[in-house]
Design an enzyme around this catalytic site. Structure first.
Site, PDB file in Angstrom:
ATOM      1  N   ARG A 138       2.754   8.725   8.646  1.00 33.69           N
ATOM      2  CA  ARG A 138       2.940   9.553   8.108  1.00 33.69           C
ATOM      3  C   ARG A 138       1.543  10.795   9.134  1.00 33.69           C
ATOM      4  O   ARG A 138       1.412  11.628   9.796  1.00 33.69           O
ATOM      5  CB  ARG A 138       2.353   9.991   7.175  1.00 33.69           C
ATOM      6  CG  ARG A 138       3.235  10.349   6.428  1.00 33.69           C
ATOM      7  CD  ARG A 138       2.879  10.284   4.780  1.00 33.69           C
ATOM      8  NE  ARG A 138       4.587   9.710   4.203  1.00 33.69           N
ATOM      9  CZ  ARG A 138       5.084  10.518   3.502  1.00 33.69           C
ATOM     10  NH1 ARG A 138       4.526  12.261   2.846  1.00 33.69           N
ATOM     11  NH2 ARG A 138       6.270  10.223   2.816  1.00 33.69           N
ATOM     12  N   GLU A 191      -2.325   5.160   2.910  1.00 34.87           N
ATOM     13  CA  GLU A 191      -2.022   4.200   2.451  1.00 34.87           C
ATOM     14  C   GLU A 191      -3.517   2.735   2.686  1.00 34.87           C
ATOM     15  O   GLU A 191      -3.725   2.662   0.798  1.00 34.87           O
ATOM     16  CB  GLU A 191      -1.339   3.325   3.566  1.00 34.87           C
ATOM     17  CG  GLU A 191       0.267   3.248   3.670  1.00 34.87           C
ATOM     18  CD  GLU A 191       0.397   4.280   3.626  1.00 34.87           C
ATOM     19  OE1 GLU A 191      -0.372   5.331   5.192  1.00 34.87           O
ATOM     20  OE2 GLU A 191       1.891   4.434   4.695  1.00 34.87           O
ATOM     21  N   HIS A 215      13.297   5.547  12.628  1.00 31.42           N
ATOM     22  CA  HIS A 215      13.297   5.299  10.882  1.00 31.42           C
ATOM     23  C   HIS A 215      13.637   6.274  10.395  1.00 31.42           C
ATOM     24  O   HIS A 215      14.030   7.871  11.378  1.00 31.42           O
ATOM     25  CB  HIS A 215      11.477   6.074  10.467  1.00 31.42           C
ATOM     26  CG  HIS A 215      11.552   5.443   9.707  1.00 31.42           C
ATOM     27  ND1 HIS A 215      10.987   6.114   8.555  1.00 31.42           N
ATOM     28  CD2 HIS A 215      10.617   4.834   9.367  1.00 31.42           C
ATOM     29  CE1 HIS A 215      10.993   6.361   7.764  1.00 31.42           C
ATOM     30  NE2 HIS A 215      10.850   5.160   7.550  1.00 31.42           N
ATOM     31  N   ASP A 239       0.514  -1.242  -0.146  1.00 36.16           N
ATOM     32  CA  ASP A 239      -0.240  -0.234   0.424  1.00 36.16           C
ATOM     33  C   ASP A 239       0.954   0.770   0.009  1.00 36.16           C
ATOM     34  O   ASP A 239       0.625   2.040   0.897  1.00 36.16           O
ATOM     35  CB  ASP A 239      -1.139   0.117   1.090  1.00 36.16           C
ATOM     36  CG  ASP A 239       0.265   0.046   2.429  1.00 36.16           C
ATOM     37  OD1 ASP A 239       1.222  -0.771   2.853  1.00 36.16           O
ATOM     38  OD2 ASP A 239      -0.500  -0.978   3.454  1.00 36.16           O
ATOM     39  N   HIS A 265       6.651   5.639  13.096  1.00 34.40           N
ATOM     40  CA  HIS A 265       6.760   6.007  12.001  1.00 34.40           C
ATOM     41  C   HIS A 265       5.982   6.810  11.138  1.00 34.40           C
ATOM     42  O   HIS A 265       6.076   7.536   9.818  1.00 34.40           O
ATOM     43  CB  HIS A 265       7.888   5.293  10.782  1.00 34.40           C
ATOM     44  CG  HIS A 265       6.918   4.470  10.158  1.00 34.40           C
ATOM     45  ND1 HIS A 265       6.476   4.247   8.647  1.00 34.40           N
ATOM     46  CD2 HIS A 265       7.116   2.656  10.667  1.00 34.40           C
ATOM     47  CE1 HIS A 265       5.526   3.508   8.582  1.00 34.40           C
ATOM     48  NE2 HIS A 265       6.298   2.485   9.309  1.00 34.40           N
ATOM     49  N   GLU A 270      -0.381  -8.785  -1.020  1.00 29.57           N
ATOM     50  CA  GLU A 270      -0.948  -8.276   0.463  1.00 29.57           C
ATOM     51  C   GLU A 270      -1.976  -7.482   0.148  1.00 29.57           C
ATOM     52  O   GLU A 270      -2.294  -6.215   0.736  1.00 29.57           O
ATOM     53  CB  GLU A 270       0.561  -7.560   0.962  1.00 29.57           C
ATOM     54  CG  GLU A 270      -0.297  -7.399   2.810  1.00 29.57           C
ATOM     55  CD  GLU A 270       0.823  -6.396   3.635  1.00 29.57           C
ATOM     56  OE1 GLU A 270       0.605  -5.037   3.271  1.00 29.57           O
ATOM     57  OE2 GLU A 270       1.709  -6.942   4.501  1.00 29.57           O
TER      58      GLU A 270
HETATM   59  C1  UD1 Z   1       7.152   4.819   3.246  1.00 29.82           C
HETATM   60  C2  UD1 Z   1       5.434   4.119   3.451  1.00 29.82           C
HETATM   61  C3  UD1 Z   1       4.203   3.728   3.982  1.00 29.82           C
HETATM   62  C4  UD1 Z   1       5.245   2.383   4.964  1.00 29.82           C
HETATM   63  C5  UD1 Z   1       6.684   3.492   5.457  1.00 29.82           C
HETATM   64  C6  UD1 Z   1       8.500   2.060   5.923  1.00 29.82           C
HETATM   65  C7  UD1 Z   1       4.308   6.129   1.885  1.00 29.82           C
HETATM   66  C8  UD1 Z   1       3.829   7.194   1.229  1.00 29.82           C
HETATM   67  N1  UD1 Z   1       4.352   5.945   2.713  1.00 29.82           N
HETATM   68  O1  UD1 Z   1       6.709   5.667   4.188  1.00 29.82           O
HETATM   69  O2  UD1 Z   1       3.606   2.922   3.854  1.00 29.82           O
HETATM   70  O3  UD1 Z   1       5.147   2.450   5.968  1.00 29.82           O
HETATM   71  O4  UD1 Z   1       7.401   3.279   4.032  1.00 29.82           O
HETATM   72  O5  UD1 Z   1       8.911   2.255   6.473  1.00 29.82           O
HETATM   73  O6  UD1 Z   1       4.963   5.395   0.306  1.00 29.82           O
HETATM   74  N2  UD1 Z   1      14.588   8.161   4.356  1.00 29.82           N
HETATM   75  C9  UD1 Z   1      15.225   8.155   4.326  1.00 29.82           C
HETATM   76  N3  UD1 Z   1      16.540   7.094   3.927  1.00 29.82           N
HETATM   77  C10 UD1 Z   1      16.109   6.127   4.094  1.00 29.82           C
HETATM   78  C11 UD1 Z   1      14.108   5.965   3.881  1.00 29.82           C
HETATM   79  C12 UD1 Z   1      13.646   7.012   4.261  1.00 29.82           C
HETATM   80  O7  UD1 Z   1      16.532   9.138   4.714  1.00 29.82           O
HETATM   81  O8  UD1 Z   1      16.555   4.920   3.269  1.00 29.82           O
HETATM   82  C13 UD1 Z   1      13.900   9.075   4.373  1.00 29.82           C
HETATM   83  C14 UD1 Z   1      13.953  10.227   3.360  1.00 29.82           C
HETATM   84  O9  UD1 Z   1      14.129  11.614   3.887  1.00 29.82           O
HETATM   85  C15 UD1 Z   1      12.255  10.714   3.442  1.00 29.82           C
HETATM   86  C16 UD1 Z   1      11.967   9.831   4.198  1.00 29.82           C
HETATM   87  O10 UD1 Z   1      13.111   9.004   4.944  1.00 29.82           O
HETATM   88  O11 UD1 Z   1      11.878  11.491   2.549  1.00 29.82           O
HETATM   89  C17 UD1 Z   1      10.566   9.454   4.387  1.00 29.82           C
HETATM   90  O12 UD1 Z   1      10.490   8.393   3.218  1.00 29.82           O
HETATM   91  P1  UD1 Z   1       8.556   8.035   2.968  1.00 29.82           P
HETATM   92  O13 UD1 Z   1       9.072   6.126   2.270  1.00 29.82           O
HETATM   93  O14 UD1 Z   1       8.389   9.264   1.969  1.00 29.82           O
HETATM   94  O15 UD1 Z   1       7.920   8.449   4.079  1.00 29.82           O
HETATM   95  P2  UD1 Z   1       7.491   6.951   5.418  1.00 29.82           P
HETATM   96  O16 UD1 Z   1       7.336   7.442   6.467  1.00 29.82           O
HETATM   97  O17 UD1 Z   1       9.001   5.763   5.403  1.00 29.82           O
HETATM   98  N1  UDP Z   2      12.373  -3.460   9.982  1.00 29.95           N
HETATM   99  C1  UDP Z   2      13.659  -3.201   9.897  1.00 29.95           C
HETATM  100  N2  UDP Z   2      13.807  -2.284  10.761  1.00 29.95           N
HETATM  101  C2  UDP Z   2      14.191  -1.461  11.428  1.00 29.95           C
HETATM  102  C3  UDP Z   2      12.375  -1.857  11.703  1.00 29.95           C
HETATM  103  C4  UDP Z   2      11.587  -2.349  10.821  1.00 29.95           C
HETATM  104  O1  UDP Z   2      14.233  -4.919   9.650  1.00 29.95           O
HETATM  105  O2  UDP Z   2      14.576  -1.423  12.221  1.00 29.95           O
HETATM  106  C5  UDP Z   2      11.578  -4.107   9.288  1.00 29.95           C
HETATM  107  C6  UDP Z   2      10.637  -5.502  10.424  1.00 29.95           C
HETATM  108  O3  UDP Z   2      11.141  -6.482  11.014  1.00 29.95           O
HETATM  109  C7  UDP Z   2       9.427  -5.591   9.402  1.00 29.95           C
HETATM  110  C8  UDP Z   2       9.323  -4.210   8.149  1.00 29.95           C
HETATM  111  O4  UDP Z   2      10.457  -3.744   8.861  1.00 29.95           O
HETATM  112  O5  UDP Z   2       9.684  -6.527   8.579  1.00 29.95           O
HETATM  113  C9  UDP Z   2       8.311  -3.005   8.754  1.00 29.95           C
HETATM  114  O6  UDP Z   2       8.196  -1.801   8.449  1.00 29.95           O
HETATM  115  P1  UDP Z   2       7.721  -0.957   8.244  1.00 29.95           P
HETATM  116  O7  UDP Z   2       7.688  -0.316   9.628  1.00 29.95           O
HETATM  117  O8  UDP Z   2       9.052   0.562   8.361  1.00 29.95           O
HETATM  118  O9  UDP Z   2       6.854  -0.059   7.567  1.00 29.95           O
HETATM  119  P2  UDP Z   2       5.621  -0.601   7.854  1.00 29.95           P
HETATM  120  O10 UDP Z   2       5.986  -2.144   7.595  1.00 29.95           O
HETATM  121  O11 UDP Z   2       4.343  -0.438   8.503  1.00 29.95           O
HETATM  122  O12 UDP Z   2       4.526  -0.363   6.324  1.00 29.95           O
END
Ligand code: UD1
Ligand code: UDP
Length: 385
Positions: A211, A133, A242, A97, A209, A119
């Site tokens: 939004r 999502e 995160h 999602d 984490h 999923e």
């Molecule tokens: C995204 C997904 C969310 C999912 C989450 C898992 C969307 C809108 N959101 O949210 O559904 O649950 O991932 O973690 O698709 N960043 C880094 N390095 C990384 C990853 C992220 O620097 O490796 C920082 C960046 O500044 C980025 C911010 O995190 O802009 C947010 O990342 P983003 O993918 O937009 O949103 P998430 O909250 O991670």
């Molecule tokens: N996870 C990880 N390292 C971390 C935090 C989470 O490997 O420091 C794994 C966790 O075990 C799960 C997945 O990442 O498999 C969940 O990701 P996240 O919570 O970012 O996203 P969501 O499931 O809420 O979309």
């Protein structure tokens, strides 16, 4: 000629949940696997690719600091044109999602390519929670041809919505991944984790984490965590934070420097799974952790107002704690102080899978392409152990 399957993913959880499927496709004699990452996440994605040794054929490298939803969707869509035109897949697989999921499915639709949604069918029926999502997955359901639902309840949602296409109940691929990572004797790379006294301390594993929790709800959550750490000397919090700057800033403001609170870098998936297997309980707003922790017999307090994963709530392993400081502190205090409350929640249940989801998804695609006569059997959870 082998049918060509293009998997598209971009964030950490999609990668963890798609990795075993990519491996299963690579091992199958019926399919050719092509893999495209959008890199909506960069570091958090690359760690998973390294761990599971996935070498993508395409990498759109779209991530930007504090990226907006429009940024992610538009850059994914533009990048995907070349990938779909260049690879000409017989079917595209997307997962879950995220914005990558939605853009991947929309792009496949623009190229009139069949779509498999892994999923599928999770719902809260609240448009803004989780945001974005809930609408991402709803829109992907409208576009997909094959719906790989983790549970029977997910399939029932799609049937009720009169979604077109074919439904499968496969279990969640995260349980397939979990079966490969958790081991009895594990050495963590972070010395803090190796030195933690899991026998005598009640180690609470925290992640946060989402939004829709940005701002006041996340502040309430952080205040609750601080109160729990300050109230209970027998507790230690481990919180892999995160990389989102919003989350980093909020967690740091409330929790940095507190005794027995460890704010650490995001963990590789195998380290996370082994930490979860050793902790006392979990507090999280993550979707994936709500699926993994019950399989490991760990109670979960969900730091959200609702969940699209009601199965483990019904099984008794997960409770919705909400996003108010007092409610969160009250539920956590009960779990910490009352052995009876703890024992009631700490039982291994597997409502989300049996480790066979990838096989069922591969067999489902074989059926779709006329390569086998029957659909795979549906995943059915065993009774509570
Ligand atoms: C995204 C997904 C969310 C999912 C989450 C898992 C969307 C809108 N959101 O949210 O559904 O649950 O991932 O973690 O698709 N960043 C880094 N390095 C990384 C990853 C992220 O620097 O490796 C920082 C960046 O500044 C980025 C911010 O995190 O802009 C947010 O990342 P983003 O993918 O937009 O949103 P998430 O909250 O991670
Ligand atoms: N996870 C990880 N390292 C971390 C935090 C989470 O490997 O420091 C794994 C966790 O075990 C799960 C997945 O990442 O498999 C969940 O990701 P996240 O919570 O970012 O996203 P969501 O499931 O809420 O979309």
């Amino acid at each position: 000629m082998k049918k060509k399957i293009l998997t598209i993913f971009g964030t950490r959880p999609e990668a963890i949940k798609m990795a075993p499927l990519v491996r299963a496709l690579e091992a199958s004699s019926e399919f050719q696997s092509v893999c495209c990452v959008t890199a909506q996440h960069r570091e958090m994605l690359d760690g998973v690719l390294d761990l599971f040794q996935i070498h993508p054929d395409y990498d759109l490298n779209i991530m930007a600091p504090r990226q907006s939803l429009s940024h992610i969707t538009s850059r994914c869509l533009l990048g995907m044109d070349d990938v779909l035109e260049g690879s000409k897949p017989d079917l595209v697989l997307v997962h879950g999602d995220t914005s990558t999921t939605f853009a991947g499915a929309l792009s496949a639709f623009y190229h009139q390519t069949p779509i498999g949604h892994v999923e599928a069918g999770l719902r809260t029926y609240d448009k803004y929670s989780p945001f974005p999502e809930e609408m991402n997955r709803t829109m992907v359901s409208a576009l997909a041809d094959l719906h790989f639902c983790p549970t029977g309840a997910n399939k029932a949602n799609l049937e009720r919505e009169q979604t077109s296409g074919t439904f499968f109940v496969t279990g969640n691929t995260v349980i397939d991944a979990l079966k490969t990572t958790v081991v009895d004797s594990f050495h963590f790379t972070d010395p803090i984790l190796n030195e933690l006294d899991f026998e005598h301390l009640k180690v609470i594993l925290v992640t946060c984490h989402r939004r829709e929790n940005y701002g006041a709800p996340m502040e309430q959550i952080m205040m609750a965590l601080r109160e729990i750490a300050e109230t209970f000397p027998e507790v230690s919090l481990v919180y892999p934070v995160h990389l989102s700057p919003v989350v980093q800033e909020t967690a740091g403001r409330y929790l940095k420097g507190l005794p027995r609170v460890h704010l650490i870098a995001p963990l590789p998936a195998d380290e996370m799974h082994n930490l979860m297997a050793r902790c006392y309980f979990v507090m999280t707003d993550s979707g994936g952790l709500q699926e993994e922790a019950p399989a490991l017999g760990k109670p979960v307090l969900v730091l959200r107002r609702e969940t699209e994963r009601p199965e483990a709530v019904k099984a008794g392993t997960v409770k919705l704690a909400g996003v108010n400081r007092e409610d969160i502190v009250s539920l956590a205090s009960e779990l910490i102080s009352s052995p009876q409350s703890y024992e009631e929640m700490a039982r291994a249940v597997n409502p989300y899978g049996d480790g066979e989801a990838c096989r069922r998804i591969v067999e489902g695609m074989m059926w779709y392409f006329g390569l086998r006569n029957t659909k795979p059997e549906e995943f059915a959870p065993l009774a509570r152990t």
